[in-house]
Design a protein around this motif. Structure first.
Motif, short mmCIF file in Angstrom:
data_model
loop_
_atom_site.label_atom_id
_atom_site.label_comp_id
_atom_site.label_asym_id
_atom_site.label_seq_id
_atom_site.Cartn_x
_atom_site.Cartn_y
_atom_site.Cartn_z
N ALA A 168 0.83 -1.21 0.00
CA ALA A 168 0.00 0.00 0.00
C ALA A 168 0.87 1.26 0.00
O ALA A 168 0.61 2.20 -0.75
N VAL A 169 1.90 1.27 0.83
CA VAL A 169 2.80 2.42 0.88
C VAL A 169 3.50 2.60 -0.47
O VAL A 169 3.61 3.71 -0.98
N GLY A 170 3.94 1.50 -1.07
CA GLY A 170 4.62 1.58 -2.35
C GLY A 170 3.72 2.08 -3.46
O GLY A 170 4.14 2.91 -4.28
N VAL A 171 2.48 1.62 -3.49
CA VAL A 171 1.54 2.06 -4.52
C VAL A 171 1.23 3.55 -4.32
O VAL A 171 1.22 4.33 -5.29
N ALA A 172 0.99 3.95 -3.08
CA ALA A 172 0.73 5.36 -2.80
C ALA A 172 1.91 6.22 -3.24
O ALA A 172 1.73 7.30 -3.82
N ASP A 173 3.12 5.74 -3.00
CA ASP A 173 4.31 6.48 -3.38
C ASP A 173 4.40 6.62 -4.90
O ASP A 173 4.72 7.69 -5.42
N GLU A 174 4.11 5.57 -5.62
CA GLU A 174 4.13 5.63 -7.09
C GLU A 174 3.08 6.61 -7.62
O GLU A 174 3.34 7.37 -8.56
N ILE A 175 1.91 6.60 -6.99
CA ILE A 175 0.85 7.52 -7.42
C ILE A 175 1.30 8.96 -7.20
O ILE A 175 1.22 9.78 -8.10
N ARG A 176 1.81 9.26 -6.02
CA ARG A 176 2.19 10.65 -5.73
C ARG A 176 3.37 11.11 -6.59
O ARG A 176 3.47 12.27 -6.92
N LYS A 177 4.25 10.20 -6.98
CA LYS A 177 5.38 10.57 -7.82
C LYS A 177 4.97 10.80 -9.27
O LYS A 177 5.63 11.53 -9.99
N ASN A 178 3.88 10.17 -9.69
CA ASN A 178 3.48 10.22 -11.10
C ASN A 178 2.23 11.04 -11.38
O ASN A 178 1.85 11.20 -12.54
N ARG A 195 -1.77 -1.78 -12.63
CA ARG A 195 -2.12 -2.11 -14.02
C ARG A 195 -3.56 -2.64 -14.10
O ARG A 195 -4.30 -2.27 -15.01
N ALA A 196 -3.93 -3.47 -13.14
CA ALA A 196 -5.29 -4.04 -13.12
C ALA A 196 -6.36 -2.98 -12.93
O ALA A 196 -7.52 -3.19 -13.25
N ARG A 197 -5.94 -1.82 -12.43
CA ARG A 197 -6.87 -0.72 -12.20
C ARG A 197 -6.68 0.42 -13.20
O ARG A 197 -7.08 1.54 -12.96
N GLY A 198 -6.05 0.10 -14.33
CA GLY A 198 -5.98 1.03 -15.44
C GLY A 198 -4.77 1.93 -15.52
O GLY A 198 -4.71 2.80 -16.39
N VAL A 199 -3.80 1.76 -14.64
CA VAL A 199 -2.62 2.61 -14.70
C VAL A 199 -1.74 2.18 -15.86
O VAL A 199 -1.48 1.00 -16.07
N VAL A 200 -1.32 3.18 -16.63
CA VAL A 200 -0.42 2.98 -17.75
C VAL A 200 0.85 3.76 -17.44
O VAL A 200 0.79 4.95 -17.12
N GLU A 201 1.99 3.08 -17.52
CA GLU A 201 3.26 3.73 -17.23
C GLU A 201 3.42 4.99 -18.08
O GLU A 201 3.08 5.00 -19.26
N ASP A 202 3.92 6.05 -17.47
CA ASP A 202 4.14 7.35 -18.11
C ASP A 202 2.85 8.07 -18.50
O ASP A 202 2.88 9.01 -19.30
N CYS A 246 -3.39 9.48 -11.63
CA CYS A 246 -4.30 10.39 -10.92
C CYS A 246 -5.67 9.75 -10.71
O CYS A 246 -6.27 9.88 -9.64
N ALA A 247 -6.16 9.09 -11.74
CA ALA A 247 -7.47 8.44 -11.65
C ALA A 247 -7.45 7.38 -10.55
O ALA A 247 -8.39 7.29 -9.74
N LEU A 248 -6.41 6.57 -10.51
CA LEU A 248 -6.31 5.56 -9.45
C LEU A 248 -6.21 6.24 -8.09
O LEU A 248 -6.88 5.82 -7.14
#
Length: 104
Positions: free
Chosen positions: A7-17, A71-78, A84-86
Motif C-alpha cells: 500500500a505504501v509503495g503504490v501510494a508512493d508511485e501515485i504521488r510521484k506520477n 495495471r489491473a486498475r488502469g494505470v499505464v506507465e508514463d 491520478c485516476a487511481l
C-alpha cells in the motif's frame, strides 16, 4: 506487513506520477511505524524486521505485486492521468492507499 508495504509503495508511485496528488507524509510514517510495532508484537525481532525491509529480492517481489495492482486498475506507465485516476479512486473509497494520499 506485506500488504501494508505494498500500500505504501503504490501510494508512493501515485504521488510521484500524478501532479495533483501528494503524500500524507506524517500519516505514512505513522503507518510504517505501526507496521513495525505490529511485527514486533507478532514476535519478530528488530533484526528480522530490518532484514525483511532490506531484502532486495522481497522488495522486487512487492514492487511487482504493486505494479500488477495498478495495471489491473488502469494505470499505464508514463500516463499521469491514469495514476491520478487511481489515486482519486483510492482516496474516494478510503482505502489504505487513499489514506496515504491527498488531492491538491
Amino acid at each position: 506487513m506485506r500488504d501494508g508495504l505494498i500500500a505504501v509503495g503504490v501510494a508512493d508511485e501515485i504521488r510521484k506520477n500524478c501532479p495533483t496528488i501528494s503524500a500524507r507524509l506524517f500519516r505514512a510514517l505513522r503507518y510504517l511505524h505501526g507496521l513495525e510495532n505490529h511485527a514486533k508484537k507478532l514476535g519478530y525481532s528488530q533484526d528480522e524486521i530490518d532484514a525483511y525491509v532490506d531484502d532486495k529480492a522481497e522488495e522486487k517481489r512487492l514492487r511487482a505485486i504493486g505494479a500488477d495492482y495498478m495495471r489491473a486498475r488502469g494505470v499505464v506507465e508514463d500516463d499521469a492521468k491514469s495514476y491520478c485516476a487511481l489515486g482519486r479512486a483510492e482516496i474516494e473509497k478510503s482505502s489504505q492507499i487513499g489514506a496515504l494520499l491527498r488531492a491538491k
